[in-house]
Write an enzyme that holds these catalytic residues in place. Structure first.
Site, PDB file in Angstrom:
ATOM      1  N   LYS A   3       0.837  -1.208   0.000  1.00  0.00           N
ATOM      2  CA  LYS A   3       0.000   0.000   0.000  1.00  0.00           C
ATOM      3  C   LYS A   3       0.876   1.264   0.000  1.00  0.00           C
ATOM      4  O   LYS A   3       0.663   2.171  -0.795  1.00  0.00           O
ATOM      5  CB  LYS A   3      -0.921   0.052   1.252  1.00  0.00           C
ATOM      6  CG  LYS A   3      -1.828  -1.131   1.436  1.00  0.00           C
ATOM      7  CD  LYS A   3      -2.693  -0.983   2.679  1.00  0.00           C
ATOM      8  CE  LYS A   3      -1.934  -0.933   3.983  1.00  0.00           C
ATOM      9  NZ  LYS A   3      -1.267  -2.194   4.364  1.00  0.00           N
TER      10      LYS A   3
ATOM     11  N   ARG B 260      -9.424   1.725   8.625  1.00  0.00           N
ATOM     12  CA  ARG B 260      -9.039   0.369   9.013  1.00  0.00           C
ATOM     13  C   ARG B 260     -10.109  -0.317   9.847  1.00  0.00           C
ATOM     14  O   ARG B 260      -9.961  -1.481  10.195  1.00  0.00           O
ATOM     15  CB  ARG B 260      -7.782   0.474   9.861  1.00  0.00           C
ATOM     16  CG  ARG B 260      -6.531  -0.023   9.192  1.00  0.00           C
ATOM     17  CD  ARG B 260      -5.420   0.215  10.180  1.00  0.00           C
ATOM     18  NE  ARG B 260      -4.306  -0.633   9.991  1.00  0.00           N
ATOM     19  CZ  ARG B 260      -3.228  -0.307   9.286  1.00  0.00           C
ATOM     20  NH1 ARG B 260      -3.167   0.841   8.638  1.00  0.00           N
ATOM     21  NH2 ARG B 260      -2.217  -1.132   9.233  1.00  0.00           N
TER      22      ARG B 260
ATOM     23  N   ARG C 127       7.025 -13.003   4.149  1.00  0.00           N
ATOM     24  CA  ARG C 127       8.387 -12.932   3.575  1.00  0.00           C
ATOM     25  C   ARG C 127       8.829 -11.484   3.415  1.00  0.00           C
ATOM     26  O   ARG C 127       9.925 -11.095   3.818  1.00  0.00           O
ATOM     27  CB  ARG C 127       8.391 -13.612   2.201  1.00  0.00           C
ATOM     28  CG  ARG C 127       9.141 -14.926   2.164  1.00  0.00           C
ATOM     29  CD  ARG C 127       9.498 -15.348   0.745  1.00  0.00           C
ATOM     30  NE  ARG C 127       8.396 -15.307  -0.208  1.00  0.00           N
ATOM     31  CZ  ARG C 127       7.519 -16.295  -0.410  1.00  0.00           C
ATOM     32  NH1 ARG C 127       7.604 -17.411   0.299  1.00  0.00           N
ATOM     33  NH2 ARG C 127       6.568 -16.183  -1.304  1.00  0.00           N
TER      34      ARG C 127
ATOM     35  N   ARG D  42      12.080  -2.034  11.434  1.00  0.00           N
ATOM     36  CA  ARG D  42      10.830  -1.463  11.946  1.00  0.00           C
ATOM     37  C   ARG D  42      10.358  -2.317  13.119  1.00  0.00           C
ATOM     38  O   ARG D  42      10.315  -3.550  12.989  1.00  0.00           O
ATOM     39  CB  ARG D  42       9.793  -1.420  10.813  1.00  0.00           C
ATOM     40  CG  ARG D  42       8.824  -0.252  10.966  1.00  0.00           C
ATOM     41  CD  ARG D  42       7.931  -0.126   9.773  1.00  0.00           C
ATOM     42  NE  ARG D  42       6.593  -0.643  10.042  1.00  0.00           N
ATOM     43  CZ  ARG D  42       5.564  -0.517   9.230  1.00  0.00           C
ATOM     44  NH1 ARG D  42       5.715   0.109   8.071  1.00  0.00           N
ATOM     45  NH2 ARG D  42       4.383  -1.004   9.544  1.00  0.00           N
TER      46      ARG D  42
ATOM     47  N   ARG E 280      -0.681  -8.478  13.435  1.00  0.00           N
ATOM     48  CA  ARG E 280      -1.169  -7.479  12.461  1.00  0.00           C
ATOM     49  C   ARG E 280      -2.050  -8.148  11.406  1.00  0.00           C
ATOM     50  O   ARG E 280      -3.071  -7.588  10.995  1.00  0.00           O
ATOM     51  CB  ARG E 280       0.019  -6.761  11.800  1.00  0.00           C
ATOM     52  CG  ARG E 280       0.686  -5.755  12.736  1.00  0.00           C
ATOM     53  CD  ARG E 280       2.123  -5.452  12.324  1.00  0.00           C
ATOM     54  NE  ARG E 280       2.248  -4.821  11.034  1.00  0.00           N
ATOM     55  CZ  ARG E 280       3.391  -4.785  10.339  1.00  0.00           C
ATOM     56  NH1 ARG E 280       4.482  -5.348  10.814  1.00  0.00           N
ATOM     57  NH2 ARG E 280       3.428  -4.171   9.170  1.00  0.00           N
TER      58      ARG E 280
HETATM   59  P1  AP5 Z   1       4.789  -1.483   1.899  1.00  0.00           P
HETATM   60  O1  AP5 Z   1       4.634  -0.673   0.669  1.00  0.00           O
HETATM   61  O2  AP5 Z   1       5.319  -0.819   3.125  1.00  0.00           O
HETATM   62  O3  AP5 Z   1       3.431  -2.243   2.239  1.00  0.00           O
HETATM   63  P2  AP5 Z   1       2.249  -1.779   3.160  1.00  0.00           P
HETATM   64  O4  AP5 Z   1       1.041  -2.490   2.673  1.00  0.00           O
HETATM   65  O5  AP5 Z   1       2.188  -0.301   3.251  1.00  0.00           O
HETATM   66  O6  AP5 Z   1       2.766  -2.458   4.514  1.00  0.00           O
HETATM   67  P3  AP5 Z   1       2.952  -1.845   5.961  1.00  0.00           P
HETATM   68  O7  AP5 Z   1       3.698  -2.903   6.726  1.00  0.00           O
HETATM   69  O8  AP5 Z   1       3.549  -0.499   5.947  1.00  0.00           O
HETATM   70  O9  AP5 Z   1       1.440  -1.792   6.347  1.00  0.00           O
HETATM   71  P4  AP5 Z   1       0.729  -1.844   7.697  1.00  0.00           P
HETATM   72  O10 AP5 Z   1      -0.673  -1.727   7.285  1.00  0.00           O
HETATM   73  O11 AP5 Z   1       1.063  -3.017   8.559  1.00  0.00           O
HETATM   74  O12 AP5 Z   1       1.429  -0.637   8.456  1.00  0.00           O
HETATM   75  P5  AP5 Z   1       0.975   0.856   8.740  1.00  0.00           P
HETATM   76  O13 AP5 Z   1       2.200   1.678   8.703  1.00  0.00           O
HETATM   77  O14 AP5 Z   1      -0.181   1.278   7.935  1.00  0.00           O
HETATM   78  O15 AP5 Z   1       5.684  -2.762   1.508  1.00  0.00           O
HETATM   79  C1  AP5 Z   1       6.077  -3.702   2.473  1.00  0.00           C
HETATM   80  C2  AP5 Z   1       7.459  -4.253   2.090  1.00  0.00           C
HETATM   81  O16 AP5 Z   1       7.344  -4.988   0.872  1.00  0.00           O
HETATM   82  C3  AP5 Z   1       8.498  -3.152   1.817  1.00  0.00           C
HETATM   83  O17 AP5 Z   1       9.758  -3.586   2.258  1.00  0.00           O
HETATM   84  C4  AP5 Z   1       8.448  -2.985   0.295  1.00  0.00           C
HETATM   85  O18 AP5 Z   1       9.662  -2.521  -0.228  1.00  0.00           O
HETATM   86  C5  AP5 Z   1       8.140  -4.398  -0.153  1.00  0.00           C
HETATM   87  N1  AP5 Z   1       7.349  -4.462  -1.387  1.00  0.00           N
HETATM   88  C6  AP5 Z   1       6.370  -3.600  -1.798  1.00  0.00           C
HETATM   89  N2  AP5 Z   1       5.870  -3.994  -2.981  1.00  0.00           N
HETATM   90  C7  AP5 Z   1       6.533  -5.130  -3.325  1.00  0.00           C
HETATM   91  C8  AP5 Z   1       6.450  -6.010  -4.454  1.00  0.00           C
HETATM   92  N3  AP5 Z   1       5.596  -5.791  -5.454  1.00  0.00           N
HETATM   93  N4  AP5 Z   1       7.284  -7.076  -4.470  1.00  0.00           N
HETATM   94  C9  AP5 Z   1       8.171  -7.320  -3.440  1.00  0.00           C
HETATM   95  N5  AP5 Z   1       8.300  -6.500  -2.360  1.00  0.00           N
HETATM   96  C10 AP5 Z   1       7.488  -5.433  -2.314  1.00  0.00           C
HETATM   97  O19 AP5 Z   1       0.459   0.712  10.262  1.00  0.00           O
HETATM   98  C11 AP5 Z   1       1.347   0.395  11.308  1.00  0.00           C
HETATM   99  C12 AP5 Z   1       0.591   0.416  12.629  1.00  0.00           C
HETATM  100  O20 AP5 Z   1       0.091   1.749  12.889  1.00  0.00           O
HETATM  101  C13 AP5 Z   1      -0.663  -0.473  12.700  1.00  0.00           C
HETATM  102  O21 AP5 Z   1      -0.351  -1.805  13.065  1.00  0.00           O
HETATM  103  C14 AP5 Z   1      -1.486   0.252  13.777  1.00  0.00           C
HETATM  104  O22 AP5 Z   1      -1.002  -0.042  15.068  1.00  0.00           O
HETATM  105  C15 AP5 Z   1      -1.204   1.725  13.491  1.00  0.00           C
HETATM  106  N6  AP5 Z   1      -2.180   2.319  12.535  1.00  0.00           N
HETATM  107  C16 AP5 Z   1      -1.907   2.793  11.283  1.00  0.00           C
HETATM  108  N7  AP5 Z   1      -3.023   3.254  10.708  1.00  0.00           N
HETATM  109  C17 AP5 Z   1      -4.026   3.063  11.600  1.00  0.00           C
HETATM  110  C18 AP5 Z   1      -5.427   3.311  11.559  1.00  0.00           C
HETATM  111  N8  AP5 Z   1      -6.015   3.850  10.478  1.00  0.00           N
HETATM  112  N9  AP5 Z   1      -6.157   2.981  12.652  1.00  0.00           N
HETATM  113  C19 AP5 Z   1      -5.574   2.432  13.762  1.00  0.00           C
HETATM  114  N10 AP5 Z   1      -4.260   2.165  13.851  1.00  0.00           N
HETATM  115  C20 AP5 Z   1      -3.487   2.484  12.778  1.00  0.00           C
END
Ligand code: AP5
Length: 185
Positions: free
Chosen positions: A16, A86, A120, A131, A142
């Site tokens: 995302k 979310r 992975r 992180r 998660r």
């Molecule tokens: P990335 O692009 O970072 O993927 P992502 O879907 O954004 O994954 P996140 O781990 O950042 O999402 P999340 O939802 O767990 O975390 P968030 O920060 O929102 O890619 C992931 C990895 O894969 C990277 O290394 C990238 O390079 C690689 N990659 C990307 N595309 C690829 C491809 N095509 N092929 C291979 N590799 C690839 O949330 C974190 C925490 O914050 C939550 O757990 C919660 O506690 C809190 N939080 C955030 N938002 C809210 C909300 N709205 N409400 C309540 N709590 C919240």
């Protein structure tokens, strides 16, 4: 200029953030990532950061009222939401906010990737970036939180005819091309 918004939905590690960054840059939209904003608060140890830190380290969700206050502060005329909404309560609050501000939802991009691949990707990132929520126990939590609290939004947006299902496997470039095609931008 018409006020518009795009939402990125999908499990942790689906890509995302990667795709939202690219799309927002190309379209000249603001990327609004609740995860990035929260991590910034944690790094600065603000009052919000102090509340959010242990919740994020467990892999749980930060309370809706705190998230909604952030969104109201950061909302912009043309915005790509990454990781928000979310929960059903967040989605309903966002609907009200979009309506109040006369903002049109261009689409909800659901990025789909099999769970083994998510694990992975996130374990690889743990090794590279360190992180604090990218350890196996927290990643599994998660994923569970996604299944129970966020996945119901798929049906919510599907019923409204705005959901774009995207295969998130393959290279980031391939995924990006699919997203642009689905949104027609
Ligand atoms: P990335 O692009 O970072 O993927 P992502 O879907 O954004 O994954 P996140 O781990 O950042 O999402 P999340 O939802 O767990 O975390 P968030 O920060 O929102 O890619 C992931 C990895 O894969 C990277 O290394 C990238 O390079 C690689 N990659 C990307 N595309 C690829 C491809 N095509 N092929 C291979 N590799 C690839 O949330 C974190 C925490 O914050 C939550 O757990 C919660 O506690 C809190 N939080 C955030 N938002 C809210 C909300 N709205 N409400 C309540 N709590 C919240």
């Amino acid at each position: 200029m018409e006020r518009t918004a795009i939402i990125f939905l999908g499990p942790p590690g689906a890509g995302k953030g990667t795709q939202a960054a690219r799309l927002s840059q190309e379209l000249g939209f603001k990327k609004l990532s609740t995860g990035d904003i929260l991590r910034d608060h944690v790094a600065r140890m603000t009052p919000l950061g102090q509340v959010a830190k242990p919740i994020m380290e467990r892999g749980d969700l930060v309370p809706d009222d705190l998230i909604l206050a952030l969104i109201k502060e950061e909302l912009s005329d043309r915005v790509v939401f990454d990781g928000f909404p979310r929960t059903l309560a967040q989605a309903e609050a966002l609907d009200r906010l979009l309506e109040e501000t006369g903002t049109r939802l261009l689409g909800v991009v659901l990025v789909e990737v099999p769970e083994e691949e998510l694990l992975r990707r996130l374990l690889r990132r743990a090794g590279l970036e360190g992180r604090s929520d990218d350890n196996e126990e927290t990643i599994r939590r998660r994923l569970e939180v996604y299944r129970t609290q966020t996945a119901p939004l798929v049906e919510y947006y599907e019923k409204r005819g705005v959901l774009k299902r995207i295969d998130g496997t393959g290279t980031p470039e391939e995924v990006y091309a699919r997203i642009k095609g689905a949104l027609g931008v």
